[in-house]
Design an enzyme around this catalytic site. Structure first.
Site, PDB file in Angstrom:
ATOM      1  N   GLU A 174     -11.247  -0.740  -3.222  1.00  0.00           N
ATOM      2  CA  GLU A 174     -10.521  -0.024  -2.168  1.00  0.00           C
ATOM      3  C   GLU A 174      -9.388   0.798  -2.777  1.00  0.00           C
ATOM      4  OE1 GLU A 174      -9.135  -3.267   0.198  1.00  0.00           O
ATOM      5  OE2 GLU A 174      -7.602  -3.892  -1.245  1.00  0.00           O
ATOM      6  N   ASP A 200       0.815  -1.221   0.000  1.00  0.00           N
ATOM      7  CA  ASP A 200       0.000   0.000   0.000  1.00  0.00           C
ATOM      8  C   ASP A 200       0.849   1.272   0.000  1.00  0.00           C
ATOM      9  OD1 ASP A 200      -2.004  -1.932   0.499  1.00  0.00           O
ATOM     10  OD2 ASP A 200      -1.863  -1.631   2.658  1.00  0.00           O
TER      11      ASP A 200
END
Length: 317
Positions: free
Chosen positions: A197, A38
């Site tokens: 997401e 991420d």
């Protein structure tokens, strides 16, 4: 003899070309050592910075966040732990995920997921130390549908800042000038086709790009799509036809990205994670960077996850 040489050379070129097209076994090296996911990439001054999730535990049980810096996008320096949940946060102890950073008011604002809430910390430098700005979540668990994770903040040219977040739905709202408040009645929730997401927003040539990850991060098909709008809160129209980032060959699960522009140039790079090579999965992911390009109409071209990044120098004052 002459024709034989020509035929041989032609066959050699065809063979070499076929090999290059088929060679998906030699992915570029990662930019960070070990398992990190991420990644949020940013540029401040004459350095690039990456703020990742610390990976390597089933269930993503990480408890702290680190910062890495680079002068050229190729060589990265470990700075330090910039936020430790058990030590620095009173309302969450684990599941430190998917951070983002923004600069405004002479301060650096660090947005992070913690135990499925979103918090915000503030510092005077991009490397911290960061301190909890609220003493409570900025977005609390279960406040809206889906998971309250994956924050991203975009600061527009006029100084207005916008918060994007959420798994399952993409939630958007303008932040207050203090960067740590918002009117919850003004939250806009959308679900573009395929959205899961990891939203990320940037602006280029007056157009706003909303990007996100599709599928689940444990799925080898994990990939990135995008939509565009004329304002930071939409309405956004999805670019159909293909993901702009996806795995291929030995590269699997390429997603949860961020984008950075080289100051003073129309030169862009995308940071993302993939399954660790070899033997990786949704809990063991590694951070990579690839060039990102546009066509004449401003569409994002498909990213080549096998293209190596060359050293980049920042020439801003």
């Amino acid at each position: 003899m002459r024709y034989a040489v020509i035929i041989f050379f032609s066959l050699f070129l065809l063979s070499a070309n076929a090999y290059c097209q088929a060679d998906t076994l030699h992915a570029p090296a990662t930019v960070l050592p070990g398992v990190f996911a991420d990644p949020h990439i940013a540029v401040f001054g004459k350095k690039f910075y990456i703020y990742p999730t610390t990976d390597g535990t089933e269930g993503w049980k990480g408890t702290s966040f680190t910062c890495w810096s680079s002068k050229n996008l190729v060589k990265w320096k470990y700075e330090k732990v910039i936020l430790d949940l058990p030590k620095d946060i009173g309302w969450a102890k684990e599941r430190a995920w998917a951070p983002a950073i923004a600069y405004k008011n002479g301060k650096y604002y660090y947005y992070f997921s913690a135990d499925v809430n979103i918090g915000v910390a503030v510092a005077d430098k991009p490397t911290g130390p960061f301190k909890d700005a609220l003493g409570k979540p900025l977005v609390r668990r279960a406040m809206l549908k889906g998971q309250m994770i994956d924050p991203m903040v975009f600061v527009d040219d006029d100084g207005a800042a916008y918060l994007y977040f959420g798994q399952g739905n993409c939630n958007m709202v303008q932040l207050g000038d203090d960067m740590i408040s918002y009117d919850s009645a003004k939250i806009i929730s959308i679900k573009p086709k395929g959205y899961n997401e990891g939203s990320f927003v940037f602006k280029r040539n007056g157009k706003y790009y909303l990007m996100w990850s599709e599928y689940d991060t444990r799925d080898p098909r994990y990939s990135v799509a995008y939509a565009t709008a004329d304002s930071p809160l939409g309405p956004f129209v999805k670019a159909e036809g293909y993901p702009v980032l996806k795995g291929k060959g030995v590269v699997k699960g390429a997603g949860h990205h961020s984008v950075v522009k080289v100051p003073g140039k129309d030169e862009w790079y995308i940071a993302y994670h993939r399954f660790k090579i070899p033997g990786g999965n949704g809990y063991n992911r590694e951070t990579c960077i690839s060039p990102m390009r546009f066509d004449k109409e401003g569409n994002i071209l498909p990213v080549d996850v096998f293209e190596k990044v060359k050293a980049v120098k920042i020439h801003n004052k």
